[in-house]
Design a protein around this motif. Structure first.
Motif, PDB file in Angstrom:
ATOM      1  N   SER A 107       8.087   1.881   1.518  1.00  0.00           N
ATOM      2  CA  SER A 107       6.838   2.623   1.388  1.00  0.00           C
ATOM      3  C   SER A 107       5.801   1.669   0.822  1.00  0.00           C
ATOM      4  O   SER A 107       5.664   1.517  -0.389  1.00  0.00           O
ATOM      5  CB  SER A 107       7.013   3.821   0.449  1.00  0.00           C
ATOM      6  N   VAL A 108       5.110   0.977   1.713  1.00  0.00           N
ATOM      7  CA  VAL A 108       4.133  -0.029   1.326  1.00  0.00           C
ATOM      8  C   VAL A 108       3.113  -0.150   2.434  1.00  0.00           C
ATOM      9  O   VAL A 108       3.418   0.082   3.596  1.00  0.00           O
ATOM     10  CB  VAL A 108       4.821  -1.382   1.058  1.00  0.00           C
ATOM     11  N   ARG A 109       1.884  -0.502   2.054  1.00  0.00           N
ATOM     12  CA  ARG A 109       0.808  -0.554   3.052  1.00  0.00           C
ATOM     13  C   ARG A 109       0.939  -1.757   3.965  1.00  0.00           C
ATOM     14  O   ARG A 109       0.733  -1.648   5.175  1.00  0.00           O
ATOM     15  CB  ARG A 109      -0.546  -0.579   2.353  1.00  0.00           C
ATOM     16  N   THR A 110       1.274  -2.915   3.400  1.00  0.00           N
ATOM     17  CA  THR A 110       1.322  -4.144   4.199  1.00  0.00           C
ATOM     18  C   THR A 110       2.731  -4.718   4.174  1.00  0.00           C
ATOM     19  O   THR A 110       2.994  -5.724   3.491  1.00  0.00           O
ATOM     20  CB  THR A 110       0.310  -5.161   3.668  1.00  0.00           C
ATOM     21  N   PHE A 111       3.603  -4.086   4.908  1.00  0.00           N
ATOM     22  CA  PHE A 111       5.019  -4.471   4.931  1.00  0.00           C
ATOM     23  C   PHE A 111       5.192  -5.920   5.349  1.00  0.00           C
ATOM     24  O   PHE A 111       6.065  -6.628   4.834  1.00  0.00           O
ATOM     25  CB  PHE A 111       5.751  -3.528   5.891  1.00  0.00           C
ATOM     26  N   SER A 112       4.371  -6.393   6.270  1.00  0.00           N
ATOM     27  CA  SER A 112       4.522  -7.751   6.795  1.00  0.00           C
ATOM     28  C   SER A 112       4.218  -8.823   5.747  1.00  0.00           C
ATOM     29  O   SER A 112       4.495 -10.002   5.976  1.00  0.00           O
ATOM     30  CB  SER A 112       3.625  -7.944   8.011  1.00  0.00           C
ATOM     31  N   ASN A 113       3.650  -8.442   4.631  1.00  0.00           N
ATOM     32  CA  ASN A 113       3.400  -9.400   3.551  1.00  0.00           C
ATOM     33  C   ASN A 113       4.660  -9.764   2.785  1.00  0.00           C
ATOM     34  O   ASN A 113       4.657 -10.709   1.993  1.00  0.00           O
ATOM     35  CB  ASN A 113       2.390  -8.844   2.551  1.00  0.00           C
ATOM     36  N   LYS A 136       7.283  -0.048  11.794  1.00  0.00           N
ATOM     37  CA  LYS A 136       8.046   1.049  11.172  1.00  0.00           C
ATOM     38  C   LYS A 136       8.367   0.773   9.708  1.00  0.00           C
ATOM     39  O   LYS A 136       9.091   1.553   9.079  1.00  0.00           O
ATOM     40  CB  LYS A 136       9.341   1.289  11.948  1.00  0.00           C
ATOM     41  N   ASN A 137       7.852  -0.336   9.178  1.00  0.00           N
ATOM     42  CA  ASN A 137       8.140  -0.703   7.778  1.00  0.00           C
ATOM     43  C   ASN A 137       9.641  -0.729   7.495  1.00  0.00           C
ATOM     44  O   ASN A 137      10.085  -0.307   6.418  1.00  0.00           O
ATOM     45  CB  ASN A 137       7.464   0.284   6.805  1.00  0.00           C
TER      46      ASN A 137
END
Length: 125
Positions: free
Chosen positions: A24-30, A75-76
């Motif tokens: 549950s995070v806005r910028t998973f790719s970070n 899909k995080n």
């Protein structure tokens, strides 16, 4: 950041399981994502890691060639496909997230930012 792992269970030796971990995070790719495991009476150990853009992966020697880490940033979610399972793979598996690849790869447990709750994998002989 909250991490929710799932997919554990009981499987016979030689079988397969796929673990999932949703963040549950806005910028998973970070985030670099990793999987660790802890067997009864043993320390938590590194299993696999994947970079934020999925271009780089890294595995512990004991699972290389049998496990595959992947991620779907839309899909995080990060996955761990486990094939040819062995009894010695029995452990609680934890997903982890950090913004530094080396922290995850080197298994710097105390420095990792976020941990999931763990999911139990039991491999019977």
């Amino acid at each position: 950041v909250q991490l929710q792992a799932s997919g554990g269970g009981l499987v016979q030796a030689g079988g397969s399981l796929r673990l999932s971990c949703t963040a549950s995070v806005r910028t998973f790719s970070n985030y670099v994502m990793g999987w660790f495991r802890q067997a009864p009476g043993k320390e938590r150990e590194f299993v696999a890691a994947i970079s934020g853009n999925a271009e780089n992966t890294y595995y512990a020697g004991s699972v290389k060639g049998r496990f595959t880490i992947s991620r779907d940033n839309a899909k995080n979610t990060v996955y761990l496909q486990m094939n040819s399972l062995k009894p010695e793979d029995t452990a609680v598996y934890y997903c982890a997230a950090d913004d530094d690849y080396r922290t995850v790869m080197d298994g710097r447990l105390n420095n990792i930012d976020y941990w999931g709750q763990g999911t139990l994998v039991t491999v019977s002989s």
